[in-house]
Design a protein around this motif. Structure first.
Motif, short mmCIF file in Angstrom:
data_model
loop_
_atom_site.label_atom_id
_atom_site.label_comp_id
_atom_site.label_asym_id
_atom_site.label_seq_id
_atom_site.Cartn_x
_atom_site.Cartn_y
_atom_site.Cartn_z
N VAL A 61 51.72 47.52 25.91
CA VAL A 61 51.78 46.38 26.83
C VAL A 61 50.49 45.57 26.72
CG1 VAL A 61 51.77 45.69 29.25
CG2 VAL A 61 53.40 47.40 28.46
N ALA A 62 49.35 46.27 26.70
CA ALA A 62 48.07 45.58 26.59
C ALA A 62 47.96 44.86 25.25
CB ALA A 62 46.92 46.57 26.74
N PHE A 63 48.46 45.50 24.19
CA PHE A 63 48.40 44.90 22.86
C PHE A 63 49.27 43.65 22.80
CE2 PHE A 63 50.05 44.48 18.51
CZ PHE A 63 48.86 44.38 17.81
N GLY A 64 50.45 43.73 23.40
CA GLY A 64 51.37 42.60 23.34
C GLY A 64 50.97 41.44 24.21
N LEU A 65 50.27 41.74 25.31
CA LEU A 65 49.93 40.68 26.26
C LEU A 65 48.45 40.30 26.25
CD1 LEU A 65 52.01 41.86 29.36
CD2 LEU A 65 52.67 40.23 27.58
N SER A 66 47.70 40.90 25.35
CA SER A 66 46.25 40.68 25.34
C SER A 66 45.87 39.22 25.11
CB SER A 66 45.59 41.56 24.26
OG SER A 66 46.14 41.26 22.98
N GLN A 67 46.74 38.48 24.45
CA GLN A 67 46.46 37.08 24.18
C GLN A 67 46.81 36.18 25.36
OE1 GLN A 67 44.85 36.37 21.37
NE2 GLN A 67 45.00 38.55 20.89
N VAL A 68 47.52 36.74 26.35
CA VAL A 68 47.98 35.91 27.47
C VAL A 68 47.35 36.35 28.78
CG1 VAL A 68 49.99 35.10 28.74
CG2 VAL A 68 50.18 35.60 26.28
N PHE A 69 47.35 37.67 29.01
CA PHE A 69 46.83 38.18 30.27
C PHE A 69 45.71 39.17 30.01
CE2 PHE A 69 51.38 37.36 30.94
CZ PHE A 69 51.30 36.40 31.93
N ASP A 70 44.96 39.44 31.05
CA ASP A 70 43.92 40.46 30.99
C ASP A 70 44.57 41.81 31.22
OD1 ASP A 70 41.75 42.11 31.14
OD2 ASP A 70 40.74 41.01 32.75
N ALA A 71 44.56 42.67 30.22
CA ALA A 71 45.22 43.97 30.32
C ALA A 71 44.61 44.84 31.42
CB ALA A 71 45.14 44.70 28.98
N GLN A 72 43.37 44.53 31.81
CA GLN A 72 42.73 45.34 32.83
C GLN A 72 43.38 45.18 34.20
OE1 GLN A 72 40.48 47.55 31.99
NE2 GLN A 72 40.68 46.86 29.88
N TYR A 73 44.31 44.21 34.34
CA TYR A 73 45.02 44.06 35.60
C TYR A 73 45.81 45.31 35.96
CZ TYR A 73 43.97 39.06 35.93
OH TYR A 73 43.34 37.85 36.06
N ILE A 74 46.09 46.13 34.96
CA ILE A 74 46.78 47.39 35.24
C ILE A 74 46.00 48.22 36.26
CG2 ILE A 74 47.43 49.62 34.23
CD1 ILE A 74 48.20 48.17 31.70
N ASP A 75 44.67 48.12 36.19
CA ASP A 75 43.82 48.88 37.10
C ASP A 75 43.99 48.44 38.55
OD1 ASP A 75 42.80 50.33 35.03
OD2 ASP A 75 41.05 49.05 34.73
N LEU A 76 44.56 47.26 38.76
CA LEU A 76 44.69 46.74 40.12
C LEU A 76 45.85 47.38 40.90
CD1 LEU A 76 44.09 42.91 39.49
CD2 LEU A 76 42.45 44.63 40.28
N PHE A 77 46.81 47.95 40.19
CA PHE A 77 47.98 48.45 40.91
C PHE A 77 48.34 49.90 40.61
CE2 PHE A 77 49.75 46.88 36.90
CZ PHE A 77 50.62 47.89 36.55
#
Length: 206
Positions: A61-77
């Protein structure tokens, strides 16, 4: 990218991630009156599979969305999800056990192995592994291959499964001390799950 130093690091990550699964499997061993080798193995495989799958999900997920979103958002939830699941399961066990204790001895029903409950436990105790998968992105950019990622997550899964087997065995022995026909073991188990949920939430908020 492969090295024994990195392999050892992944094993230690697996041990660290498996501590919550160990505590929950300890609880399962204590509470399930019909626990046997087959059910214990099913718990170990379930927890190990989820502990392997979550880092893969986090990585891809982080690899696929790294160009669009900050993968670290996973840490928020992730910690909120784990907290909610464990609070629900643990709270349910405590309430049901408290009600059970008020019934006449001849009406007491021992807790039975439940596939759905074990699946939810597997998800709850492996949510934090999403962040580990996200961290693999940095190593991937430095030369780690997707095959290596699969290999390392498999190591995490195997380590978790082995630790969970130990937890179930110990919990089963402890459960026998409670006689399993009382609700005491279930209340203790429920409190353990609630405590783990609170720990995950606090660590996620710090």
């Amino acid at each position: 990218m492969w090295s024994w130093e990195l392999f050892l690091q992944v094993v230690l990550i697996g041990v660290s991630l498996a501590m919550d699964a160990f505590a929950v499997s300890l609880c399962d061993g204590m509470c399930y009156s019909d626990m046997d080798k087959k059910k214990g193995g099913a718990i170990a495989l379930t927890f190990g599979a989820f502990q392997m799958t979550m880092p893969l999900v986090g990585f891809f997920v982080a690899f696929g969305l790294s160009q669009v979103f900050d993968a670290q958002y996973i840490d928020l939830f992730d910690h909120w999800v784990a907290f909610a699941l464990l609070m629900f399961i643990g709270g349910k066990m405590i309430v049901e056990s408290a009600l059970e204790m008020r019934r006449p001895p001849e009406q007491l029903q021992p807790k039975k192995f439940a596939v759905a409950e074990v699946l939810v436990q597997g998800v709850a105790t492996s949510i934090d592994a999403l962040a580990v998968g996200v961290s693999f992105i940095a190593m991937y950019e430095e030369g780690m291959t997707e095959v290596t990622v699969w290999g390392y997550t498999a190591v995490i899964g195997v380590v978790t499964a082995a630790i969970v087997v130990v937890g179930v065995l110990i919990g089963s022995r402890v459960g026998k001390l409670f006689g399993r026909r009382t609700a005491v073991a279930q209340i203790v188990g429920g409190l353990i799950l609630v405590a783990i949920g609170l720990k995950i939430l606090i660590e996620g908020l710090i």
